[in-house]
Design an enzyme around this catalytic site. Structure first.
Site, mmCIF file in Angstrom:
data_model
loop_
_atom_site.group_PDB
_atom_site.id
_atom_site.type_symbol
_atom_site.label_atom_id
_atom_site.label_comp_id
_atom_site.label_asym_id
_atom_site.label_seq_id
_atom_site.Cartn_x
_atom_site.Cartn_y
_atom_site.Cartn_z
ATOM 1 N N GLU A 51 10.070 -88.582 14.010
ATOM 2 C CA GLU A 51 8.849 -89.224 13.528
ATOM 3 C C GLU A 51 9.367 -90.274 12.292
ATOM 4 O OE1 GLU A 51 5.618 -85.587 13.779
ATOM 5 O OE2 GLU A 51 6.690 -85.843 11.993
ATOM 6 N N SER A 91 6.777 -86.194 4.306
ATOM 7 C CA SER A 91 7.822 -86.766 4.744
ATOM 8 C C SER A 91 7.758 -88.008 5.588
ATOM 9 C CB SER A 91 8.734 -85.817 5.353
ATOM 10 O OG SER A 91 8.154 -85.526 6.879
ATOM 11 N N GLY A 115 -11.576 -89.033 19.797
ATOM 12 C CA GLY A 115 -11.070 -87.684 20.329
ATOM 13 C C GLY A 115 -10.034 -86.942 19.374
ATOM 14 N N ARG A 121 -7.301 -83.242 9.727
ATOM 15 C CA ARG A 121 -8.892 -83.475 10.058
ATOM 16 C C ARG A 121 -9.164 -84.474 11.062
ATOM 17 N NH1 ARG A 121 -11.965 -81.116 5.921
ATOM 18 N NH2 ARG A 121 -10.548 -80.075 4.429
ATOM 19 N N ASP A 162 -6.569 -86.272 18.959
ATOM 20 C CA ASP A 162 -4.911 -86.763 19.416
ATOM 21 C C ASP A 162 -5.279 -87.591 20.553
ATOM 22 O OD1 ASP A 162 -3.784 -85.445 17.138
ATOM 23 O OD2 ASP A 162 -3.987 -83.568 18.240
ATOM 24 N N HIS A 201 1.448 -87.651 15.769
ATOM 25 C CA HIS A 201 1.458 -86.460 16.137
ATOM 26 C C HIS A 201 2.639 -85.783 17.039
ATOM 27 C CE1 HIS A 201 -0.841 -82.950 17.911
ATOM 28 N NE2 HIS A 201 -0.078 -83.012 19.019
#
Ligand code: GAR
Length: 221
Positions: A185, A22, A154, A102, A156, A120
């Site tokens: 989002e 989406s 790192g 990933r 997120d 995120h």
């Protein structure tokens, strides 16, 4: 301390995703509506039957399944090389992680320095990792949201470009909260990409500045 700048280039996006797509759709829509000056040159997925690949095909965008085995949670080794090779072949200069589940490792970071973005589903640095909307609900947070950030090594982490907040309601389930976050989002990702596409993004530590950071211009003592 992180210090650097993204380049102002005609934005040629390679999207990586593992799910229904989406967010990729919101990027296609923003480009189609003239809100984002960019081209999606390919969509790559580590999940053979992911919805994101169907969405790409419907847009006439090259869509490829590329296995990321044998790793389960990271993109590394020969799989990482195959992703980089494919992105380069399609002429991508910006990598957009849209539900790609990933960790991105050093090879990809080096191939696209400061040009990998991620979305995120939380207000980072709260609730990194999996199912962040459920983490927020279980924690009892009153506000949740989403974050678009540049990717570093790192989980997120990386300089934040855009954040959007939503309320957590008393009768929320993980599904209703995630759905409310996803509405934001779909606004946040095109907005963040338009920032990066429109002008070079400078960043100093975690602080993102659109245009040149003041210290780069010698204005800061
Ligand atoms: C989105 O909610 C995105 O924030 C999340 O996966 C979903 C993908 O949805 N990403 C992560 O959790 C990454 N840590 P989509 O396939 O409909 O775009």
């Amino acid at each position: 301390m992180t210090k650097g700048r993204t380049d102002s280039l005609p934005m040629r996006i390679g999207i990586l995703g593992s799910g229904k797509g989406s967010n990729a759709q919101s990027i296609f829509n923003a480009i189609g509506e003239g809100k984002l000056r960019a081209e999606v040159v390919c969509v790559l997925s580590d999940v053979e039957d992911a919805g994101i690949l169907d969405r790409a095909r419907r847009q006439g965008v090259p869509a490829c399944f590329i296995s990321a085995a044998p790793f389960k949670t990271k993109l590394d080794g020969e799989a990482e090389e195959a992703y980089i090779r494919t992105l380069v072949e399609y002429g991508a200069n910006t990598v957009v992680l849209a539900g790609f589940m990933r960790m991105i490792k050093a090879g990809m970071l080096a191939a696209f320095p400061n040009r990998i973005l991620n979305i995120h589903p939380s207000l980072l640095p709260a609730f990194p990792g999996m199912a962040s909307w459920k983490q927020a609900l279980d924690y009892g947070a009153k506000v949740a949201g989403c974050t678009v950030h540049l990717v570093d090594g790192g989980m997120d982490t990386g300089p934040i470009l855009v954040q959007k907040a939503v309320p957590v309601l008393e009768d929320d389930t993980p599904e209703t909260l995630h759905a409310r976050i996803q509405i934001q989002e779909h606004i946040a990702y095109p907005e963040a990409l338009a920032l990066v596409a429109g002008d070079a993004v400078s960043f100093l530590g975690r602080r993102v500045v659109i245009g040149r950071a003041r210290d780069e211009q010698g204005a800061n003592p």
